[in-house]
Scaffold this motif. Structure first.
Motif, short mmCIF file in Angstrom:
data_model
loop_
_atom_site.label_atom_id
_atom_site.label_comp_id
_atom_site.label_asym_id
_atom_site.label_seq_id
_atom_site.Cartn_x
_atom_site.Cartn_y
_atom_site.Cartn_z
N GLU A 217 164.93 43.95 30.16
CA GLU A 217 164.11 44.53 29.09
C GLU A 217 162.81 43.74 28.93
O GLU A 217 161.76 44.31 28.63
N GLU A 219 161.27 41.99 31.35
CA GLU A 219 160.40 42.23 32.49
C GLU A 219 159.81 43.63 32.49
O GLU A 219 158.69 43.84 32.94
N ARG A 220 160.55 44.60 32.01
CA ARG A 220 160.01 45.97 31.98
C ARG A 220 159.12 46.20 30.76
O ARG A 220 158.52 47.25 30.63
N GLY A 221 159.08 45.22 29.85
CA GLY A 221 158.21 45.35 28.68
C GLY A 221 158.85 46.10 27.53
O GLY A 221 158.25 46.22 26.46
N THR A 222 160.05 46.63 27.73
CA THR A 222 160.67 47.42 26.67
C THR A 222 161.15 46.55 25.51
O THR A 222 161.42 47.05 24.43
N GLU A 224 159.44 44.61 23.80
CA GLU A 224 158.46 44.61 22.71
C GLU A 224 158.76 45.73 21.71
O GLU A 224 158.74 45.51 20.50
N LEU A 385 158.39 37.36 20.51
CA LEU A 385 157.86 37.25 21.87
C LEU A 385 157.23 35.89 22.11
O LEU A 385 156.58 35.68 23.12
N LEU B 64 156.58 40.13 15.52
CA LEU B 64 156.91 39.91 16.93
C LEU B 64 156.46 38.54 17.41
O LEU B 64 156.95 38.04 18.40
N ARG B 96 150.76 48.47 26.09
CA ARG B 96 151.38 48.93 27.34
C ARG B 96 152.56 49.80 26.97
O ARG B 96 153.31 49.46 26.06
N SER B 98 155.95 50.96 26.38
CA SER B 98 157.15 50.13 26.42
C SER B 98 158.38 50.86 25.88
O SER B 98 159.26 50.24 25.30
#
Ligand code: ADP
Ligand code: MG
Lengths: 386, 320
Positions: A217, A219-222, A224, A385, B64, B96, B98
């Motif tokens: 998750e 690495e795929r950016g999900t 966030e 993050l 975040l 991006r 997501s």
């Protein structure tokens, strides 16, 4: 013009909605797993392949094992024994050393797997009914091969002696076979392997599936989006782990069924206890894999950690080497691994017919290890993050 | 530079109120001492060049990222301690894409609906698909959508739970002009209904569609207020010079750029914008060229772009 937000806001449920959120993640994970052909194939292929590979080794009756025979006397009886050895087809007499030292060297170098020594005055002693000792040294690094070959040896020699009429019929066993299993004194039986495989296969697949779940998750950016939504680390963890409990359960069932129907391994104990404790073990592995995934920076690291964890599991859990024979420090490491406890559980239930109450200690150990790893995972899970 | 005072009429009117936010990555301050207030029901534009700290700021607003120092509230909740409450009331659209690429449009929306505790996630997802014009694509995997549709889906996902505050990080980057216009019309309709929208963007025309803007460069908030206020606060004096002969203008650009008193020369179609921070120095510089017959000088107002470029070059002198 389209409108982004409905005129009437959709109604939201009251309360925290813990299980509802777990459910949301769970469904998502199931769909993703379904779409991921490689992972899906892995669920079926890993157990099948492993079991068939190991099973092949279990099933194959060892043939033509290179053997050295040291004859301290040479007469009809000893020649008959030699012939009988060859006839079993287990053994292939490849060397006839002249001295004990030469025989030991052959064994140590791996040129032969068995060394049989027939001492001087063997025939006379047999005729007198003195029960002389025939010495057999076996390289038991492959305990499966060694075990069945040794039992075949006794039978073969006895038959040979009967034919020779060297012995009075009344004597049951006119001589003694003194075996000395070198390199692996425990000499496990093949039945140990299928239950052991349930444990190792589950360890491997469960770790691989969950070790990637968080790093993927990220690495795929999900991650966030996921973190920007009202969901807690515990909810994410449970939602990600529970689908694989089912997967693990299917795998375990597959291996056990194959073990029972193809390799004839018995299940002497309760199948429900086995199912229950197996589920616990699966959860424990998933929690471990998941905690790796919260610690690792990326998918590669997570895989490396999994491999590093897998190795001591194979070596120190009692799967490869008997647990009791290990040094104390190694036993301590072994006690900290779920596989060690599960191997005891699964072997005891399948082969000895033990009940859960007899396995309290190992079951409890699994519970504790699961909770500890889950706690690590939840505390290590990065809520931001940063 | 003077920032216009924000009305302090009451906390209920303020959706975002943060003070002295600072965020450092690897010893480098990415956001420095940033304070901003966003009134409820407004569209707040967040402008600045790439890498200026817009995304970082937005992430701090929704929990975040944890600021190194500074305090603030978002929808009345503390951004340091009440992030869970903030998250359930906001919609955040990341720069991006997501969402899950291996989930279909519908599955993604249903997932979001379930997480936010919407009673009928399937129905809400269906309604959102229709609203967004995604009908016919609901079973396509998100990863297979084209850029514009992905953005549409992302927007749909963050608006699905009817949040009170939308944080949109460059929502229109790479979107065609027609879709951009539609998007802005929608945003204005939402704001009219009381929703607060913080939107980061590169586009000047979009900045002018915001009720208020803030300009950030090198992690520092350099200007904020309405567009008119920001332009007034820049104290730039600007002339537009035009000519019938384009080659004359091209040569003039080089000459003017190096002239003392002139801080900025920017071509605007068939004319040039010539600006200076010091009115008298600019007048003096321009006076030298007024005599030329082929040139037509007119005093004009600095554009937002002039102001931002000026702010950025000033900031560059200060921080780099
Ligand atoms: N997680 C991070 N670690 C290190 N540096 C970061 C991180 N996130 C952003 N940065 C840096 O902070 C600066 C500001 O980034 P960002 O907030 O994304 O700017 P913007 O959104 O305005 O383009 C950039 O130079 C970027 O490289
Ligand atoms: Mg950005």
């Amino acid at each position: 013009m389209t409108k982004l937000i409905p005129d009437e806001a959709p109604r939201r449920r009251e309360g925290r909605g813990f299980w509802r959120k777990v459910w949301a993640v769970l469904i998502k994970e199931f769909i993703q797993l379904k779409r991921d052909r490689v992972s899906f194939a892995m669920i079926i292929m890993i157990p099948l392949l492993q079991l068939l590979l190991f099973g092949y080794a279990i099933n194959t009756t060892p043939r033509n094992l290179p053997t050295a025979v040291l004859l301290q006397e040479n007469n009809d009886l000893t020649r008959a024994i030699l012939a009988a050895l060859q006839n079993t087809r287990y053994f292939k007499v490849t060397e006839l050393p002249k001295t004990e030292a030469a025989m030991d060297r052959l064994l140590a170098s791996g040129k032969v797997l068995f060394a049989v020594e027939i001492p001087a005055n063997f025939e006379r002693a047999v005729r007198r009914g003195d029960k002389p000792a025939m010495l057999v040294a076996a390289d038991a690094t492959d305990p499966v091969a060694a075990g069945s070959a040794i039992s075949a040896l006794g039978m073969a020699v006895q038959t040979a002696l009967k034919h020779e009429r060297a012995v009075p019929d009344s004597v049951q066993m006119p001589f003694e076979i003194r075996t000395h299993a070198r390199y692996n004194p425990a000499g496990k039986t093949e039945l140990n392997i299928v239950p052991g495989l349930v444990g190792t296969i589950l360890t491997m697949t469960m770790l691989v599936f969950t070790a990637l779940s968080v790093t993927r998750e990220i690495e795929r950016g999900t991650m966030e989006t996921l973190l920007s939504m009202p969901i807690t680390p515990v909810e994410i963890m449970l939602g990600k782990i529970i689908p694989y409990v089912f997967v693990g359960f299917i795998q375990a069932t597959m291996i056990v069924l194959l073990g029972v129907f193809v390799f004839g391994v018995p299940i002497l104990g309760s199948i429900w206890s086995l199912a229950l404790l197996s589920t616990l073990f699966i959860a424990s592995n998933l929690a471990t894999g998941y905690s790796f995934s919260t610690v690792a920076q990326n998918q590669l690291q997570a895989m490396q950690m999994t491999l590093m964890y897998f190795l001591p599991n194979i070596l120190l859990s009692g799967f490869m080497f008997p647990f009791a024979g290990m040094p104390v420090w190694a036993q301590w490491i072994g006690e900290a691994m779920p596989l060690t406890h599960y191997l005891r559980i699964v072997r005891a239930i399948m082969l000895k017919g033990s009940s859960i109450s007899e396995l309290q200690y190992d079951a409890l150990a699994l519970v504790v290890l699961t909770l500890v790893t889950m706690t690590i995972a939840v505390t290590r899970f990065r809520r931001t993050l940063d | 530079m003077s920032a216009p005072a924000v009305s302090q009429s009451g906390a209920e009117d303020i959706a975002i109120d943060v003070r002295h936010l600072t965020k450092t990555f690897d010893g480098r301050a990415v956001v420095r001492d940033l304070s901003m207030q966003v009134k409820r029901g407004t569209i707040y534009g967040f402008l600045g060049p790439n890498g200026s700290g817009k995304t970082t700021t937005i992430r701090m607003l929704c929990g975040l990222l944890t600021p190194d120092s500074g305090t603030g509230t978002c929808l009345g909740y503390d951004i340091l301690t009440e992030t869970e409450k903030i998250k359930s009331q906001i919609g955040y659209m990341t720069q991006r894409f997501s969402l899950y690429q291996d989930l279909s449009v519908r599955e993604n929306l249903e997932f979001v609906g379930r997480i936010y505790g919407i009673e009928k996630p399937a129905a809400a997802a269906r309604a959102a698909i229709e609203r967004l014009g995604l009908s016919g694509r609901e079973d396509q995997l998100a990863g297979e959508l084209s850029g514009g549709w992905k953005q549409r889906l992302a927007l749909g996902a963050c608006t699905l739970p009817s949040p009170q505050l939308l944080l949109l990080d460059e929502p229109t980057a790479g979107v065609d002009p027609k879709a951009r216009r539609d998007f802005w019309n929608e945003i204005h309709a939402l704001a009219a209904d009381g929703l607060t929208v913080l939107v980061s963007t590169h586009y000047m025309d979009e900045a002018e569609r915001c009720h208020e803007i803030a300009y950030i460069a090198y992690g520092e908030l350099l200007a904020r207020g309405t567009v008119a206020e920001v332009i007034a606060a820049s104290h730039l004096t600007t002339y537009t010079v035009s000519s019938n002969d384009s080659s004359v203008l091209a040569r003039l650009t080089d000459e003017l750029s190096s002239a003392p008193g002139i801080d900025m020369v920017a071509p605007f179609g068939a004319s040039l914008h010539v600006s200076g921070r010091d009115k008298d120095a600019l007048e003096a510089a321009v006076a030298l060229y007024r005599g030329r017959k082929e040139l037509d000088w007119k005093p004009s107002e600095a554009s937002l772009e002039d102001v931002f470029i000026d702010l950025m070059s000033k900031a560059k002198d200060n921080f780099q």
